[in-house]
Each structure stands twice: as C-alpha cells, then as structure tokens.
Design a protein around this motif. Structure first.
Motif, PDB file in Angstrom:
ATOM      1  N   ALA A   7       0.828  -1.209   0.000  1.00 30.95           N
ATOM      2  CA  ALA A   7       0.000   0.000   0.000  1.00 30.95           C
ATOM      3  C   ALA A   7       0.865   1.262   0.000  1.00 30.95           C
ATOM      4  O   ALA A   7       0.487   2.284  -0.580  1.00 30.95           O
ATOM      5  N   PHE A   8       2.018   1.196   0.625  1.00 35.29           N
ATOM      6  CA  PHE A   8       2.879   2.370   0.727  1.00 35.29           C
ATOM      7  C   PHE A   8       4.000   2.401  -0.311  1.00 35.29           C
ATOM      8  O   PHE A   8       4.432   3.479  -0.737  1.00 35.29           O
ATOM      9  N   TYR A   9       4.477   1.223  -0.726  1.00 35.10           N
ATOM     10  CA  TYR A   9       5.729   1.208  -1.487  1.00 35.10           C
ATOM     11  C   TYR A   9       5.674   0.465  -2.822  1.00 35.10           C
ATOM     12  O   TYR A   9       6.717   0.163  -3.398  1.00 35.10           O
ATOM     13  N   ALA A  10       4.484   0.165  -3.342  1.00 41.68           N
ATOM     14  CA  ALA A  10       4.385  -0.629  -4.574  1.00 41.68           C
ATOM     15  C   ALA A  10       5.106   0.030  -5.746  1.00 41.68           C
ATOM     16  O   ALA A  10       5.922  -0.595  -6.434  1.00 41.68           O
ATOM     17  N   LYS A  11       4.816   1.299  -6.001  1.00 38.55           N
ATOM     18  CA  LYS A  11       5.426   1.971  -7.149  1.00 38.55           C
ATOM     19  C   LYS A  11       6.935   2.085  -7.001  1.00 38.55           C
ATOM     20  O   LYS A  11       7.691   1.890  -7.972  1.00 38.55           O
ATOM     21  N   GLU A  12       7.387   2.422  -5.802  1.00 39.45           N
ATOM     22  CA  GLU A  12       8.831   2.524  -5.574  1.00 39.45           C
ATOM     23  C   GLU A  12       9.520   1.189  -5.827  1.00 39.45           C
ATOM     24  O   GLU A  12      10.609   1.141  -6.414  1.00 39.45           O
ATOM     25  N   LEU A  13       8.910   0.117  -5.377  1.00 37.92           N
ATOM     26  CA  LEU A  13       9.513  -1.205  -5.562  1.00 37.92           C
ATOM     27  C   LEU A  13       9.583  -1.578  -7.037  1.00 37.92           C
ATOM     28  O   LEU A  13      10.590  -2.140  -7.502  1.00 37.92           O
ATOM     29  N   ILE A  14       8.532  -1.273  -7.792  1.00 38.78           N
ATOM     30  CA  ILE A  14       8.534  -1.623  -9.218  1.00 38.78           C
ATOM     31  C   ILE A  14       9.593  -0.831  -9.973  1.00 38.78           C
ATOM     32  O   ILE A  14      10.358  -1.393 -10.781  1.00 38.78           O
ATOM     33  N   VAL A  15       9.679   0.470  -9.731  1.00 37.31           N
ATOM     34  CA  VAL A  15      10.684   1.285 -10.411  1.00 37.31           C
ATOM     35  C   VAL A  15      12.092   0.853 -10.008  1.00 37.31           C
ATOM     36  O   VAL A  15      12.999   0.760 -10.838  1.00 37.31           O
ATOM     37  N   LEU A  16      12.275   0.570  -8.717  1.00 37.24           N
ATOM     38  CA  LEU A  16      13.586   0.152  -8.232  1.00 37.24           C
ATOM     39  C   LEU A  16      14.004  -1.186  -8.828  1.00 37.24           C
ATOM     40  O   LEU A  16      15.147  -1.361  -9.269  1.00 37.24           O
ATOM     41  N   LEU A  17      13.066  -2.130  -8.869  1.00 41.53           N
ATOM     42  CA  LEU A  17      13.406  -3.487  -9.275  1.00 41.53           C
ATOM     43  C   LEU A  17      13.366  -3.694 -10.782  1.00 41.53           C
ATOM     44  O   LEU A  17      14.236  -4.371 -11.341  1.00 41.53           O
ATOM     45  N   ILE A  19      -1.810  -2.118  -8.264  1.00 45.97           N
ATOM     46  CA  ILE A  19      -1.360  -3.344  -7.610  1.00 45.97           C
ATOM     47  C   ILE A  19      -2.051  -3.558  -6.262  1.00 45.97           C
ATOM     48  O   ILE A  19      -2.232  -4.693  -5.812  1.00 45.97           O
ATOM     49  N   LEU A  20      -2.455  -2.481  -5.612  1.00 45.84           N
ATOM     50  CA  LEU A  20      -3.126  -2.616  -4.313  1.00 45.84           C
ATOM     51  C   LEU A  20      -4.435  -3.379  -4.451  1.00 45.84           C
ATOM     52  O   LEU A  20      -4.851  -4.089  -3.520  1.00 45.84           O
ATOM     53  N   GLY A  41       4.917   9.070   9.682  1.00 45.96           N
ATOM     54  CA  GLY A  41       6.370   9.173   9.590  1.00 45.96           C
ATOM     55  C   GLY A  41       6.884   9.432   8.190  1.00 45.96           C
ATOM     56  O   GLY A  41       8.006   9.911   8.017  1.00 45.96           O
ATOM     57  N   ASN A  42       6.087   9.079   7.167  1.00 45.21           N
ATOM     58  CA  ASN A  42       6.494   9.273   5.765  1.00 45.21           C
ATOM     59  C   ASN A  42       7.889   8.703   5.520  1.00 45.21           C
ATOM     60  O   ASN A  42       8.757   9.358   4.920  1.00 45.21           O
ATOM     61  N   LEU A  43       8.087   7.488   5.978  1.00 41.58           N
ATOM     62  CA  LEU A  43       9.403   6.856   5.884  1.00 41.58           C
ATOM     63  C   LEU A  43       9.681   6.401   4.461  1.00 41.58           C
ATOM     64  O   LEU A  43       8.781   5.974   3.743  1.00 41.58           O
ATOM     65  N   SER A  44      10.924   6.479   4.063  1.00 43.64           N
ATOM     66  CA  SER A  44      11.319   5.991   2.744  1.00 43.64           C
ATOM     67  C   SER A  44      11.315   4.469   2.736  1.00 43.64           C
ATOM     68  O   SER A  44      11.119   3.814   3.766  1.00 43.64           O
ATOM     69  N   LEU A  45      11.589   3.878   1.582  1.00 40.18           N
ATOM     70  CA  LEU A  45      11.382   2.453   1.357  1.00 40.18           C
ATOM     71  C   LEU A  45      12.052   1.556   2.381  1.00 40.18           C
ATOM     72  O   LEU A  45      11.376   0.821   3.119  1.00 40.18           O
ATOM     73  N   PHE A  46      13.359   1.573   2.455  1.00 43.93           N
ATOM     74  CA  PHE A  46      14.058   0.602   3.298  1.00 43.93           C
ATOM     75  C   PHE A  46      13.861   0.849   4.793  1.00 43.93           C
ATOM     76  O   PHE A  46      13.586  -0.106   5.541  1.00 43.93           O
ATOM     77  N   PRO A  47      13.971   2.102   5.280  1.00 42.61           N
ATOM     78  CA  PRO A  47      13.647   2.322   6.702  1.00 42.61           C
ATOM     79  C   PRO A  47      12.206   1.940   7.029  1.00 42.61           C
ATOM     80  O   PRO A  47      11.923   1.394   8.097  1.00 42.61           O
ATOM     81  N   GLY A  48      11.298   2.211   6.107  1.00 46.82           N
ATOM     82  CA  GLY A  48       9.890   1.895   6.340  1.00 46.82           C
ATOM     83  C   GLY A  48       9.660   0.404   6.483  1.00 46.82           C
ATOM     84  O   GLY A  48       8.902  -0.042   7.362  1.00 46.82           O
ATOM     85  N   ILE A  49      10.295  -0.392   5.633  1.00 47.45           N
ATOM     86  CA  ILE A  49      10.122  -1.847   5.707  1.00 47.45           C
ATOM     87  C   ILE A  49      10.715  -2.394   6.994  1.00 47.45           C
ATOM     88  O   ILE A  49      10.106  -3.241   7.669  1.00 47.45           O
ATOM     89  N   VAL A  50      11.891  -1.898   7.377  1.00 44.39           N
ATOM     90  CA  VAL A  50      12.541  -2.388   8.605  1.00 44.39           C
ATOM     91  C   VAL A  50      11.722  -2.020   9.838  1.00 44.39           C
ATOM     92  O   VAL A  50      11.422  -2.878  10.693  1.00 44.39           O
ATOM     93  N   VAL A  51      11.327  -0.753   9.939  1.00 44.08           N
ATOM     94  CA  VAL A  51      10.575  -0.298  11.117  1.00 44.08           C
ATOM     95  C   VAL A  51       9.223  -1.013  11.206  1.00 44.08           C
ATOM     96  O   VAL A  51       8.830  -1.482  12.281  1.00 44.08           O
TER      97      VAL A  51
END
Length: 477
Positions: free
Chosen positions: A308-318, A330-331, A437-447
């Motif tokens: 819900a938060f990071y789908a687009k970022e993950l697709i562009v990154l990967l 994708i949601l 928190g509006n966390l970016s991809l990797f910090p958001g997934i870890v937290v």
C-alpha cells in the motif's frame, strides 16, 4: 523425532520465498536486458501457457496424490496420463499454429521455436508435479518443497550467468536458458528418487470416483487464483498487446509475495486434514493448523500494508521506470489476496472433512472461471488496462464470499478470526506510523517489520510459543 507442523510450514514458506525471490530477481535481470515485448513473449510461453495447459496434463492428479490415505496408489496412472495429455496438447498446438499466434498477438514466424519450447516446459513441469504430489502424500514435505523451489533457483543462476556475466543478448539463447531449468530439475529428481518412483509406478490404477471427486474439489479451489491470473494475461495479450501483458505480469510478480502464505497453507492443510480424524483437535491444538493459519494470515496483511505504501517505488527500483504502469493498481490485487486466503483456509478444511462440501465449492469455482475471461474482456473494453485489474478484484472478492457462504462448517473461520481484533490493532498502529512518519522504502520496511512483529505477540494475537515450534523438534500428535 518428526518435525512438527509449524516447522514444515516455515520450510514451505521459506521455499516459496526462495522460489519467488529467485523469480523476481530473474525477471528483473530480464526486464533490464530485453524489451517489454520480448519479456512478454517469454512470460507467456514459459510461464502462463504451461500453467493453462496443466489443466489438462495434471488436472487434479497432484491433489489426489496428496491424499495421505490412498493417494500414492495412483502414481503410475498420473505419469502415464501426464505424458499422453502433453502429447495431445502438442498435437493441438502444431495443428493450429497460425490461429493461436494471431489470437495471442505473437509473431507467426516464430511458432515452431516457441511451441517446441512450450511442449518441453509443459512435459517437465507435468511430471515434476506428479512426483511432488507423491512425496507430499507421503508427508515428505521437505523434498516436495525443494522440488518446487529448484527450477527458480537454477533459472536465476543461469540467467545471471548468461546476461550479467557473459553479456549474452541474443533473444533465442536467453529464451532457451529461461525455459530449460524445469527439464534439468526433472532429470535430477528422477535420478535422486529413482527407487521411490520405481516402487510407486509398478501398476496403473485408475482413480476411484470418490477420490476423483475429492481431488478435483481441492484442485479447482487451489488452481483458481493462478488460473484467473493466466486467463487474464491471455485476455490482455489479445485485447491490448503483449507489452500490457508484461506490465500485468510485473504487478503479479510483486504482489506474489502475499501468495507465499496461501500457497504454504495449501501444501500443508490437505495432507494434514486427510490424515486426521479429529477436526477440532487439528484446528485448536497448540501449534496446529489454527495457529499456523493465524500466523500466515498476519503475514498476509503485513505484505498488503507494505504494498500500500511502497508498490510503485519497488517496481521502479526493481524493474525500471519502463514498467511503472504495473504499480498503478497493484493494491487491488493485494486486497483481493486477503479474501482468497480466508476463503482457502475455510475451503480446504471443509472439503477434506465434509464430502457434501465438494459440490457447491466446485460449482461456484467452475462458473466463476467460465465467466471471468468474458468479464475481463468487457471491462478492458470500457476502462482499458485498468479494467483488467477491476475484473480480477471483483471476481476474486465475489468468489471468496460465495464459497465462504456455502461452507459446511464455520469452525475454521472462527479459529482463523480468533483474537482478530488484536491483529487489526497491530495493523492500524503500523499503518499510522508509516503514514505519519512518511518513511522511505528501506527504513519503512525495517521499522514496520519490527513493530508489526512485536505487536502481534505483545497483544497476544499469537502466542510466542509458536516461534519455538517453528524452529524446534517436537513429536506430532
């Protein structure tokens, strides 16, 4: 000492994670090395069409073989049937190559090469699935899971070596390398398990009516999701073109992380249910199917949260920005997978324990499969690419609700939703943290991973003892 059910669930999930991870990385390498059109052809011929044709070549044999009581008696029949059915598919393809290529919007001049590869992949997958079913029925879960994960791991290694190390760019060579792993794995499994296979194949016994009804019921429920996905790919390829089929495949590839948990449930629940006499004990004992179901359900919701938060970022990154349209909807797929998990948990237990449950489940499943391609075609006509996603989520939710309503017994649902309010609280808390928190991809997934994992145990949604069960050795009851 026997490994307990929790351990085997972890093993299955681990194998599925490995398989999906290898698949994602392989597709990333491909997507960055070839065009969306070439990517779409590979996915259609090696992944989607074999999955469709397995309706004929494997039918419900895998689930019959998975019956803990008598499934192994039909292994000889399954192998003979699989070979003959694959020959039949081959004759069909080679009889109407031009018509099939035109329908799918793939180059007609490539049909001898493409269809030859397709038949090799189909035969390899068909026979491997039969062997997996035999081992699964014997509750040899670890080897069965390893067979399912091996082609993806091998494919990743070969594609990485060919594209990233050797710099191969020829489409035909890349196509062959991507397609060959199932055949290699099949040959390795036959050599490794030759004694088991020979001892089980000595006679060809046609399945009885009772076991055939059981197998078909479990099969059609389990295959529903994959079949709808692949039918949708074919409709998209026909209506919009092969590039849009590639975008939809990328959406499914990323969302597929959610299906780790429903797939693990599918692989575990039927052998355990058919081998048990007391349903309540199976569902309610510590570390039993109920605890496993709640754990997998929690992981399903967590994955929806991340997408819900990071789908687009993950697709562009990967996959690169060329595949960005895959992230727009994708949601919808992710939410639909939650309904499917709930439906399958109820359906597998009901079908395993109640013979009368099979007819309504099968009827609803078959009707929805017949309606879906037409429905998708209509919505694509009205909404374009978005219509493919809308058709998928609408049919998925309606199918899940309909099969839940005709369930013979609601105890599985009561067990699955035990303390669900604490799961909702945990989900909401993590959602707020990510939103505020509006966390970016990797910090958001870890937290979010740490917070969600801590909350589902702190709120007592799950007992911490399940962690011990996942890694420990206990004697199954």
């Amino acid at each position: 000492m026997d490994r307990n059910l929790s351990f085997y669930t972890l093993f299955y999930v681990g194998s599925l994670v490995l398989m999906r991870f290898c698949g994602i990385i392989t597709k990333i390498i491909l997507a960055r090395a070839i065009t969306p059109f070439e990517y779409g052809i590979i996915m259609l011929i090696v992944i989607s069409l074999p999955a469709i044709f397995q309706l004929m070549t494997n039918f419900c044999i895998f689930d019959i073989l998975g019956h803990a009581g008598e499934g192994r008696k039909y292994f000889g029949f399954s192998m003979a049937y699989g070979i003959l059915a694959t020959i039949g598919v081959g004759l069909l393809l080679f009889a109407f190559p031009v018509q099939i290529c035109n329908f799918l919007n793939i180059p007609v001049e490539m049909w001898p090469f493409l269809f030859s590869i397709l038949i090799i992949v189909l035969l390899s997958v068909t026979l491997s699935v039969d062997i997996m079913g035999l081992l699964r029925g014997k509750k040899n879960h670890s080897i069965a899971a390893a067979i399912s994960a091996a082609p993806g791991l091998l494919r990743l290694g070969l594609i990485f070596l060919a594209v990233s190390v050797l710099g191969i760019t020829d489409f035909d060579i890349i196509f062959i390398i991507f397609a060959i792993p199932p055949l290699i794995v099949l040959l390795a499994v036959i050599l490794r398990k030759a004694k088991t296979i020979i001892n089980s194949i000595h006679s060809i016994q046609i399945p009885s009516r009772k076991i055939l009804i059981f197998g078909f019921s479990v099969y059609i429920i389990g295959v529903w999701l994959t079949l709808c996905q692949n039918l949708n790919k074919i409709v998209i390829s026909h209506d919009l073109g092969i590039e849009f089929q590639a975008f939809f495949d990328v959406s499914l590839t990323l969302a597929a992380v959610i299906t780790f948990f429903s797939s693990a449930l599918y692989l575990i629940s039927v052998p355990e249910s058919t081998g048990a006499e007391d349903k309540s004990l199976l569902l309610n004992r510590p570390g039993g199917l109920g605890d496993i179901g709640r754990l997998l359900f929690a992981m399903t919701l967590f994955c929806v949260l991340i997408l819900a938060f990071y789908a687009k970022e993950l697709i562009v990154l990967l996959f690169s920005a060329d595949y960005a349209p895959a992230g727009d909807y994708i949601l919808l797929i992710a939410i639909g997978y939650v309904f499917i998990f709930i439906q399958q948990f109820s359906a597998y237990v009901n079908v395993s324990f109640y013979e009368k449950s099979t007819k309504p489940f099968v009827l609803i499943t078959v009707i929805s499969l017949l309606i879906f391609p037409v429905f998708s075609h209509i919505l694509i006509g009205y909404f374009g690419f978005q219509g493919a996603y809308l058709a998928f989520i609408i049919i998925l939710v309606l199918y899940s609700l309909a099969t839940i309503l005709v369930s013979q017994d609601i105890e599985p649902l009561c067990v699955l939703f035990h303390r669900v309010v604490y799961l909702i609280i945990s989900f909401a808390a993590v959602y707020l943290v990510l939103f505020v928190g509006n966390l970016s991809l990797f910090p958001g997934i870890v937290v979010s991973s740490l917070l969600f994992g801590g909350l589902i145990f702190a709120t007592r949604y799950l007992d911490v003892s399940i962690i011990r069960d996942l890694i420990g050795r206990t004697k199954q009851e």
